[in-house]
Design a protein around this motif. Structure first.
Motif, mmCIF file in Angstrom:
data_model
loop_
_atom_site.group_PDB
_atom_site.id
_atom_site.type_symbol
_atom_site.label_atom_id
_atom_site.label_comp_id
_atom_site.label_asym_id
_atom_site.label_seq_id
_atom_site.Cartn_x
_atom_site.Cartn_y
_atom_site.Cartn_z
ATOM 1 N N SER A 159 104.172 141.926 18.516
ATOM 2 C CA SER A 159 104.583 140.567 18.877
ATOM 3 C C SER A 159 105.723 140.581 19.884
ATOM 4 O O SER A 159 105.842 139.662 20.703
ATOM 5 C CB SER A 159 104.980 139.782 17.624
ATOM 6 O OG SER A 159 106.012 140.423 16.913
ATOM 7 N N SER A 216 105.354 138.449 23.207
ATOM 8 C CA SER A 216 106.371 137.446 23.509
ATOM 9 C C SER A 216 106.959 137.672 24.896
ATOM 10 O O SER A 216 107.217 136.717 25.642
ATOM 11 C CB SER A 216 107.480 137.486 22.452
ATOM 12 O OG SER A 216 108.469 136.523 22.721
ATOM 13 N N TYR A 250 100.464 133.340 27.686
ATOM 14 C CA TYR A 250 100.699 134.758 27.451
ATOM 15 C C TYR A 250 99.713 135.537 28.328
ATOM 16 O O TYR A 250 98.511 135.280 28.305
ATOM 17 C CB TYR A 250 100.456 135.125 25.981
ATOM 18 C CG TYR A 250 101.365 134.434 25.004
ATOM 19 C CD1 TYR A 250 102.613 134.971 24.687
ATOM 20 C CD2 TYR A 250 100.981 133.252 24.375
ATOM 21 C CE1 TYR A 250 103.452 134.342 23.767
ATOM 22 C CE2 TYR A 250 101.807 132.620 23.459
ATOM 23 C CZ TYR A 250 103.042 133.161 23.163
ATOM 24 O OH TYR A 250 103.864 132.535 22.257
ATOM 25 N N THR A 267 97.451 134.242 21.153
ATOM 26 C CA THR A 267 98.287 133.139 20.694
ATOM 27 C C THR A 267 98.289 133.015 19.173
ATOM 28 O O THR A 267 99.260 132.535 18.585
ATOM 29 C CB THR A 267 97.803 131.807 21.298
ATOM 30 O OG1 THR A 267 96.370 131.734 21.140
ATOM 31 C CG2 THR A 267 98.146 131.686 22.760
ATOM 32 N N MET A 293 100.922 134.992 17.355
ATOM 33 C CA MET A 293 102.220 134.431 17.713
ATOM 34 C C MET A 293 102.471 133.124 16.954
ATOM 35 O O MET A 293 103.594 132.850 16.528
ATOM 36 C CB MET A 293 102.302 134.199 19.220
ATOM 37 C CG MET A 293 102.056 135.449 20.060
ATOM 38 S SD MET A 293 103.030 136.886 19.544
ATOM 39 C CE MET A 293 104.662 136.402 20.111
ATOM 40 N N GLU A 320 107.841 130.408 19.671
ATOM 41 C CA GLU A 320 106.464 130.835 19.946
ATOM 42 C C GLU A 320 105.475 129.706 19.688
ATOM 43 O O GLU A 320 104.465 129.596 20.385
ATOM 44 C CB GLU A 320 106.114 132.066 19.113
ATOM 45 C CG GLU A 320 107.002 133.270 19.344
ATOM 46 C CD GLU A 320 107.053 133.757 20.794
ATOM 47 O OE1 GLU A 320 106.134 133.430 21.586
ATOM 48 O OE2 GLU A 320 108.022 134.465 21.134
ATOM 49 N N ARG A 357 105.373 127.705 22.763
ATOM 50 C CA ARG A 357 104.647 128.431 23.809
ATOM 51 C C ARG A 357 103.143 128.360 23.580
ATOM 52 O O ARG A 357 102.369 128.180 24.527
ATOM 53 C CB ARG A 357 105.106 129.884 23.836
ATOM 54 C CG ARG A 357 106.494 130.112 24.414
ATOM 55 C CD ARG A 357 106.891 131.568 24.244
ATOM 56 N NE ARG A 357 107.929 131.967 25.164
ATOM 57 C CZ ARG A 357 108.329 133.236 25.331
ATOM 58 N NH1 ARG A 357 107.758 134.199 24.610
ATOM 59 N NH2 ARG A 357 109.269 133.529 26.204
#
Length: 606
Positions: A133, A137, A149, A168, A171, A179, A182
């Motif tokens: 991760s 990230s 990402y 994703t 995350m 996250e 994001r």
């Protein structure tokens, strides 16, 4: 057909005779004292008989490469008077009504000659998730096309298949606000930039905002997209929605996301009704199938089943059932192979479609509770096992893998074109194998996913265990037991990284329990890189002894339930409710856990 044993997931040759209703399996070992053996299948001139031959050593005229052949360079042994060699083999001839009977038998016996493999505990799942991760990230970017990402090794975006809107998910599972925001940005980007008028998505977009087409042809100039990528998009979009709701963040879900999922499910449904299949390539603007056949839509029934349940739309479930039955009859029962869902191998048989179809079969069981899907899933799991290294290969002593003493049983062969195995399933945790074990009690399914997870850990770049020239926690897709890339490549990693292998590592760390316990039966399975045993058990709780011999602290997810509860399908977000037991490097602890999967106490012993 001439191969050496290094080309095979299991050193075996098999066939099914429809006329005799018999199956035939020949198993052997990888090597004799002369090195890798040869496997040859040869038909006679009259084409009325066929021979299956094991030779020591392997002497092939041509060696199989990546979609081609080259001079093998094999040399026969220079025999001298008194020289001897021992070839070990076992032959099974058995009643078989169909190809599924052959597949089921193969899974039962695949390790009988090579013996039990011995996975090493080297990298706890929690540490694997932490390092994976961290990489993911650090790869979140803002470019003219949008925010996401990065998939793979450049700034262009690919949807599905090799990580786009799949990386994703782990995350999001971290339950971290940064996250989560994001992930929301990436979903916004995908639904706003990539969905065509038909509801199907384009397969990618350049960082500058120019759409990518998977296939174009002068006779068919419309931009096409992979059905596989759209299947991934539907499945994973639905899994994101389920996870957000289970985490208590249903308010984060935008109406546009659910609308995009509905449009995509409708596109698959409309295509099925019009063509009676999903095809291999489609036109996102019109929904027209550009290339037919293959098992490219293997994952689509799973996505449709979940969407049907989520949105209460029975029509999609009907399509999911019909499509899954169609693929099962045409590809699994009649051919014993699936393929055509990867952008780089055209129609070749591969592992990804096999595992993807198992995902769909278990999704249908999950949604309907109908055990007929379990029966099909057991056959499909057996097909999946034909793609997985069933033993720990011997690699050349000077190779990277040999120097690291890697135990590679569980590495997953890519396809009949791309002749290498890889660390994990592209791209999934394989939690459906655990769910299949849970529903059937057949430990072979649990052993298969444990092998896959442990082989993946062997390929992860960690201090003192370097497999790539990149970041700590990175991994790559090549575990090479064959000489498809030349004899010097056997046993060597290719020093780069692939985000999809890192993603499936994180997914396994999240969606597989570290320890699984059936409290009333005393059944105990360990998937994490620890050792565990039952110390005592009473009506209220079970006490486990858990040991961590690795160099990393292990925060182990524990899943305890009764055998009765195991007969109920497991939700996609069940992992959120698994308590964790911290076992520091080198420690032993006692873990007391209730029947209701609550940890009462953790006691450190050293």
């Amino acid at each position: 057909m001439q191969l050496q044993t290094g080309n095979a997931a299991t050193p075996a040759m098999c066939f099914f005779s429809p006329s005799l209703k018999k199956g035939f399996i020949l198993l052997t070992t990888q090597q004799t004292r002369l090195g890798n053996s040869g496997l040859t299948i040869a038909e006679n001139v009259k084409q009325d008989s066929c021979s299956f031959c094991i030779s020591a050593p392997a002497v092939r005229r041509l060696a199989a490469g990546f979609g081609d052949f080259h001079e093998s360079g094999d040399k026969a042994y220079d025999w001298k008077p008194g020289d001897r060699v021992k070839i070990t083999m076992r032959v099974y001839v058995f009643d078989a009504g169909n190809i599924p009977d052959l597949l089921r038998k193969f899974m039962q016996v695949r390790k009988d000659v090579t013996g039990t493999n011995h996975p090493r505990n080297i990298l706890p799942m929690s540490e694997l998730l932490a390092v994976g991760s961290a990489i993911c990230s650090g790869n979140f970017i803002h470019v003219p096309a949008g925010s996401y990402y990065k998939p793979e090794n450049n700034d262009d975006f690919q949807l599905g298949w090799v990580s786009g809107m799949m990386n994703t998910y782990p995350m999001l599972a971290l339950n971290n606000q940064k996250e989560r925001e994001r992930v929301a940005e990436e979903i916004d980007f995908v639904v706003n930039k990539l969905q065509g008028k038909s509801g199907f998505f384009y397969g990618g977009i350049e960082a500058n905002g120019r759409l990518l087409f998977e296939k174009m042809h002068p006779d068919f100039p419309e931009g096409q997209a992979m059905v596989r990528k759209n299947s991934d998009a539907l499945l994973w979009l639905m899994k994101h929605l389920l996870l957000l709701k289970a985490q208590g963040f249903g308010n984060v879900i935008k109406p546009e996301w659910e609308s995009a999922a509905k449009k995509l499910a409708d596109a698959f449904s409309n295509t099925w009704k019009k063509y009676g299949e999903f095809g291999q390539y489609i036109v996102p603007e019109t929904g027209r199938i550009a290339v037919f056949n293959s098992t490219a839509g293997a994952i689509a029934p799973g996505g449709l089943a979940i969407a049907a349940n989520y949105f209460n739309h029975p029509e999609w479930l009907t399509v999911a059932r019909e499509a899954a039955n169609y693929y099962y009859r045409r590809d699994v029962v009649n051919q014993g192979l699936t393929g055509g869902d990867c952008g780089d191998i055209s129609m070749d048989a591969n592992s990804e479609s096999a595992f993807g179809f198992l995902e769909s079969l278990m999704a249908l069981y999950n949604v309907t509770g109908d055990k007929s899907w379990l029966q099909k899933a057991e056959v499909e799991a057996a097909l999946c096992s034909t793609w997985v290294l069933s033993y720990d290969p011997v690699f050349p002593s000077g190779s990277q893998i040999a120097k690291l003493n890697c135990h590679m049983a569980g590495a997953v062969w890519a396809s009949i074109q791309n002749k290498h195995s890889a660390p994990g399933i592209c791209e999934a945790s394989g939690d459906y194998l655990f769910k299949l074990y849970r529903a059937t009690g057949n430990k072979l399914y649990a052993d298969l996913i444990k092998d896959i997870q442990h082989a993946h850990a062997e390929a992860v770049n960690m201090p003192g265990h370097y497999t790539t020239n990149n970041l700590i926690g990175s991994s790559m897709e090549r575990i090479q037991p064959s000489d498809a890339e030349g004899k010097g490549s056997v046993g060597n990693f290719i020093n780069t990284r692939n985000s999809w292998t890192e993603t499936n590592g994180m997914l396994m760390a999240i969606e597989l329990p570290g320890i699984y316990l059936q409290t009333d039966k005393g059944k105990l399975l360990v998937f994490d890189h620890v050792e565990a045993s039952v110390l005592k058990r009473d009506k209220k709780s079970t006490t486990l002894l858990v040991s961590n011999t690795t160099g990393y602290d292990a925060n182990v997810a524990v899943f305890a339930e009764s055998a009765t509860l195991a007969q109920k399908p497991l939700s996609y977000t069940a992992f959120l409710n698994w308590p964790k037991a911290m076992v520091k490097a080198g420690q032993k602890v006692q873990v007391q856990i209730t029947k209701g999967n609550k940890i009462l106490a953790i006691k450190t012993l050293n």
